[in-house]
Design a protein around this motif. Sequence first.
Motif, PDB file in Angstrom:
ATOM      1  N   LEU A  31      35.116  37.532  41.194  1.00  0.00           N
ATOM      2  CA  LEU A  31      34.481  36.214  41.292  1.00  0.00           C
ATOM      3  C   LEU A  31      33.315  36.047  40.332  1.00  0.00           C
ATOM      4  N   HIS A  38      31.167  33.880  35.234  1.00  0.00           N
ATOM      5  CA  HIS A  38      32.268  33.421  36.094  1.00  0.00           C
ATOM      6  C   HIS A  38      33.606  33.967  35.594  1.00  0.00           C
ATOM      7  N   LYS A  40      37.700  33.492  35.805  1.00  0.00           N
ATOM      8  CA  LYS A  40      38.735  32.520  36.166  1.00  0.00           C
ATOM      9  C   LYS A  40      39.741  33.146  37.129  1.00  0.00           C
ATOM     10  N   PRO A  41      40.142  32.401  38.161  1.00  0.00           N
ATOM     11  CA  PRO A  41      41.162  32.906  39.073  1.00  0.00           C
ATOM     12  C   PRO A  41      42.451  33.329  38.359  1.00  0.00           C
ATOM     13  N   ASP A  63      34.826  41.413  45.115  1.00  0.00           N
ATOM     14  CA  ASP A  63      33.680  40.658  44.600  1.00  0.00           C
ATOM     15  C   ASP A  63      32.547  41.667  44.426  1.00  0.00           C
ATOM     16  N   GLY A  68      30.293  35.508  44.924  1.00  0.00           N
ATOM     17  CA  GLY A  68      31.274  34.523  45.362  1.00  0.00           C
ATOM     18  C   GLY A  68      30.782  33.645  46.492  1.00  0.00           C
ATOM     19  N   ASN A  69      31.528  32.573  46.699  1.00  0.00           N
ATOM     20  CA  ASN A  69      31.308  31.678  47.831  1.00  0.00           C
ATOM     21  C   ASN A  69      32.691  31.333  48.389  1.00  0.00           C
ATOM     22  N   SER A  72      35.097  29.627  45.840  1.00  0.00           N
ATOM     23  CA  SER A  72      35.609  30.465  44.750  1.00  0.00           C
ATOM     24  C   SER A  72      36.540  31.547  45.279  1.00  0.00           C
ATOM     25  N   ALA A  75      39.942  29.814  45.885  1.00  0.00           N
ATOM     26  CA  ALA A  75      40.613  29.531  44.604  1.00  0.00           C
ATOM     27  C   ALA A  75      41.217  30.797  44.015  1.00  0.00           C
ATOM     28  N   MET A  76      40.487  31.901  44.102  1.00  0.00           N
ATOM     29  CA  MET A  76      40.976  33.168  43.562  1.00  0.00           C
ATOM     30  C   MET A  76      42.181  33.668  44.354  1.00  0.00           C
ATOM     31  N   ASN A 103      33.056  34.471  53.007  1.00  0.00           N
ATOM     32  CA  ASN A 103      34.080  34.632  51.966  1.00  0.00           C
ATOM     33  C   ASN A 103      35.319  35.303  52.534  1.00  0.00           C
TER      34      ASN A 103
END
Length: 110
Positions: A31, A38, A40-41, A63, A68-69, A72, A75-76, A103
Amino acid sequence: TIKESLEMFMPVIETALKEGVRVRGYVSCVLGCPYEGHIKPSAVSTVSQALYEMGCYEISLGDTIGVGNPGSAVAMIRAVKEKVPVEHLAAHFHDTYGQALVNLLAALQE
């Protein structure tokens, strides 16, 4: 590079599998990265798919620096499970900013 690392892992994984040893793959900094920022997934899903196709029975998504949150993380996980069956995934979240449990909950709900 990541590509070179994956190439180095291949003979280790092949030997382990020949000897009957199961291999768990790890993807770190899924993440965020202290050097690249950052992540990307799609980058995480590409590396995860490569490890899975090499024969790793499970891919642990970490992570590593705890940036992370829930958004994110979701999305990952969504990106990775498009390429690796979700039952072959594990998640590891560091609690650097107090976000590890939320998370993890968000990832599990996927």
